[in-house]
Design an enzyme around this catalytic site. Structure first.
Site, PDB file in Angstrom:
ATOM      1  N   HIS A  62      34.051  35.261  26.477  1.00  0.00           N
ATOM      2  CA  HIS A  62      34.379  34.123  27.343  1.00  0.00           C
ATOM      3  C   HIS A  62      35.674  34.423  28.090  1.00  0.00           C
ATOM      4  O   HIS A  62      36.312  35.461  27.862  1.00  0.00           O
ATOM      5  CB  HIS A  62      34.470  32.825  26.539  1.00  0.00           C
ATOM      6  CG  HIS A  62      35.571  32.798  25.525  1.00  0.00           C
ATOM      7  ND1 HIS A  62      35.595  33.606  24.408  1.00  0.00           N
ATOM      8  CD2 HIS A  62      36.714  32.057  25.459  1.00  0.00           C
ATOM      9  CE1 HIS A  62      36.685  33.358  23.704  1.00  0.00           C
ATOM     10  NE2 HIS A  62      37.384  32.428  24.323  1.00  0.00           N
ATOM     11  N   HIS A  64      38.733  33.043  28.244  1.00  0.00           N
ATOM     12  CA  HIS A  64      40.079  32.694  27.813  1.00  0.00           C
ATOM     13  C   HIS A  64      40.948  33.960  27.756  1.00  0.00           C
ATOM     14  O   HIS A  64      40.472  35.043  27.409  1.00  0.00           O
ATOM     15  CB  HIS A  64      40.047  31.990  26.460  1.00  0.00           C
ATOM     16  CG  HIS A  64      39.727  30.525  26.578  1.00  0.00           C
ATOM     17  ND1 HIS A  64      39.253  29.770  25.538  1.00  0.00           N
ATOM     18  CD2 HIS A  64      39.836  29.671  27.637  1.00  0.00           C
ATOM     19  CE1 HIS A  64      39.076  28.520  25.938  1.00  0.00           C
ATOM     20  NE2 HIS A  64      39.414  28.439  27.207  1.00  0.00           N
ATOM     21  N   ASP A  66      43.212  35.303  25.849  1.00  0.00           N
ATOM     22  CA  ASP A  66      43.376  36.180  24.689  1.00  0.00           C
ATOM     23  C   ASP A  66      42.170  37.076  24.460  1.00  0.00           C
ATOM     24  O   ASP A  66      42.169  37.902  23.547  1.00  0.00           O
ATOM     25  CB  ASP A  66      43.711  35.365  23.428  1.00  0.00           C
ATOM     26  CG  ASP A  66      42.656  34.332  23.092  1.00  0.00           C
ATOM     27  OD1 ASP A  66      42.119  33.695  24.016  1.00  0.00           O
ATOM     28  OD2 ASP A  66      42.380  34.129  21.880  1.00  0.00           O
ATOM     29  N   HIS A  67      41.153  36.934  25.316  1.00  0.00           N
ATOM     30  CA  HIS A  67      39.969  37.784  25.219  1.00  0.00           C
ATOM     31  C   HIS A  67      39.772  38.678  26.445  1.00  0.00           C
ATOM     32  O   HIS A  67      38.943  39.591  26.401  1.00  0.00           O
ATOM     33  CB  HIS A  67      38.719  36.925  25.006  1.00  0.00           C
ATOM     34  CG  HIS A  67      38.726  36.192  23.707  1.00  0.00           C
ATOM     35  ND1 HIS A  67      37.973  36.577  22.611  1.00  0.00           N
ATOM     36  CD2 HIS A  67      39.425  35.098  23.301  1.00  0.00           C
ATOM     37  CE1 HIS A  67      38.205  35.748  21.603  1.00  0.00           C
ATOM     38  NE2 HIS A  67      39.075  34.836  22.002  1.00  0.00           N
ATOM     39  N   HIS A 139      31.950  26.224  22.554  1.00  0.00           N
ATOM     40  CA  HIS A 139      33.393  26.312  22.768  1.00  0.00           C
ATOM     41  C   HIS A 139      33.755  25.461  23.979  1.00  0.00           C
ATOM     42  O   HIS A 139      32.895  24.834  24.604  1.00  0.00           O
ATOM     43  CB  HIS A 139      33.792  27.775  22.960  1.00  0.00           C
ATOM     44  CG  HIS A 139      35.260  28.046  22.848  1.00  0.00           C
ATOM     45  ND1 HIS A 139      36.047  27.496  21.867  1.00  0.00           N
ATOM     46  CD2 HIS A 139      36.095  28.818  23.605  1.00  0.00           C
ATOM     47  CE1 HIS A 139      37.286  27.910  22.012  1.00  0.00           C
ATOM     48  NE2 HIS A 139      37.344  28.709  23.070  1.00  0.00           N
ATOM     49  N   ASP A 210      34.501  32.729  20.613  1.00  0.00           N
ATOM     50  CA  ASP A 210      35.074  31.587  19.908  1.00  0.00           C
ATOM     51  C   ASP A 210      34.001  30.505  19.813  1.00  0.00           C
ATOM     52  O   ASP A 210      33.311  30.251  20.796  1.00  0.00           O
ATOM     53  CB  ASP A 210      36.263  31.039  20.670  1.00  0.00           C
ATOM     54  CG  ASP A 210      37.468  31.976  20.692  1.00  0.00           C
ATOM     55  OD1 ASP A 210      37.333  33.114  20.232  1.00  0.00           O
ATOM     56  OD2 ASP A 210      38.520  31.578  21.203  1.00  0.00           O
ATOM     57  N   HIS A 268      40.137  36.559  14.053  1.00  0.00           N
ATOM     58  CA  HIS A 268      40.616  35.531  14.981  1.00  0.00           C
ATOM     59  C   HIS A 268      41.360  34.428  14.218  1.00  0.00           C
ATOM     60  O   HIS A 268      41.061  33.241  14.333  1.00  0.00           O
ATOM     61  CB  HIS A 268      39.433  34.941  15.766  1.00  0.00           C
ATOM     62  CG  HIS A 268      39.834  34.239  17.031  1.00  0.00           C
ATOM     63  ND1 HIS A 268      40.093  32.885  17.077  1.00  0.00           N
ATOM     64  CD2 HIS A 268      39.991  34.695  18.297  1.00  0.00           C
ATOM     65  CE1 HIS A 268      40.386  32.539  18.315  1.00  0.00           C
ATOM     66  NE2 HIS A 268      40.335  33.621  19.083  1.00  0.00           N
TER      67      HIS A 268
END
Length: 319
Positions: A62, A64, A66-67, A139, A210, A268
């Site tokens: 996805h 976000h 942090d990914h 999510h 997530d 995670h």
């Protein structure tokens, strides 16, 4: 197949954990497939035994930060290193716009072909050895879980037995090795499966993050050899998990239990469970093992070799 965790923290990096990235090494084809690419992933690769030059596919769950914040830097570095191999990147529809903007504003041009694939639930890649599929998770933004299936392979071909039967060497051996039935020049029909040992069952690796607990995660993980599942929160922080649409340790364990996986590896983790705090990661491990005993905690640079299943395990699975 070997799994290496390059980042196991959620949201932000810590002194001991980088943000999300998992590498799947396929030694039989000298390839590395990457799942998510948080900020600093290329630095983690440099500290590992993996070679960025072998990365051929990147699967993004996805959008976000942090990914994905490490993706543009990694791609640029591969180009500066002289890579000429094609890179295939899979993820949500917005991924293409994100990378185009990064290239435009940083004035970066890749010196090698990069193909972006906007994924939809179902099979997203298949070749002679592997099938990769995905499902939607639950999510705050569109998020996908990925399943990598290694195709079953025929058992070892018995050359001595073939020679004893008077089967001439040559292309015919290739057909028999695949288990096909072949008609010989003298009219005899030979079933290749009778000349092969027990077939080797393909392994299955699933990556879910997530997400809060959802049925799609269970379906995606069915009968997996390894399930990599986020466990951002401890069970007592379940309200936070529901509010932020992340999983607790017990949710990850429930998915593993219902899916009948062989091994759960949780990742995670929220930085709130650092050593010395009231709740620590060992508590999350204990919570998960109460539901699913075959659980491990991931940490940065943990490597896990996915074992092959024995013939009797195949029989049990297919029963």
């Amino acid at each position: 197949m070997q799994i290496t965790f390059l980042g196991t923290s959620s949201g932000v990096p810590t002194r001991s954990r980088n943000v999300s990235s998992v590498a799947l090494r396929l030694p039989q084809r000298a390839e590395v497939w990457l799942f998510d690419c948080g900020e600093g992933t290329q630095h983690q690769l440099l500290r590992s035994e993996l070679k960025s030059s072998q990365i051929r596919r990147i699967f993004v769950t996805h959008m976000h930060g942090d990914h994905i914040y490490g993706l543009m830097g990694l791609l640029a570095s591969c180009g500066l290193a002289g890579s000429t191999e094609r890179m295939d990147i899979y993820g949500p529809a917005d991924l293409d716009d994100y990378l185009r903007a990064g290239k435009r504003y940083s004035q970066t041009n890749f010196s090698y072909p990069v193909q972006i694939h906007a994924v939809q639930p179902g099979i997203i890649y298949e070749d002679e050895e592997f099938i990769v599929s995905c499902r939607m998770l639950k999510h705050r933004v569109p998020a996908f879980g990925y399943r990598v299936e290694e195709k079953d392979r025929p058992g070892r071909f018995d050359v001595k037995k073939a020679t004893a039967l008077g089967i001439p060497a040559g292309p015919i051996y290739g057909l028999l090795k695949r288990g096909e039935t072949v008609t010989l020049p003298d009219g005899r029909q030979i079933n290749g499966s009778e000349l092969c040992g027990e077939p080797e069952m393909g392994r299955k690796v699933v990556y879910c993050t997530d997400t809060v607990y959802c049925d799609n995660a269970v379906e995606l993980a069915k009968d997996a050899d390894v399930l990599i599942h986020e466990a951002t929160f401890a069970h007592q922080d379940a309200q936070l998990a529901f509010e932020r649409l992340h999983s607790t340790s017990t949710m990850a364990a429930q998915v593993a239990h219902l899916a009948g996986v062989k091994q759960l590896i949780m990742t995670h983790f929220s930085p709130r469970y650092a050593p010395g705090n009231a709740i620590m990661l060992d508590d999350l491990l204990e919570e998960a093992r109460a539901i699913f005993p075959k659980t491990k905690l991931a940490y940065d640079f943990l490597s896990y070799d996915v074992p092959r299943r024995l013939p009797n395990e195949m029989t049990q699975t297919n029963a």
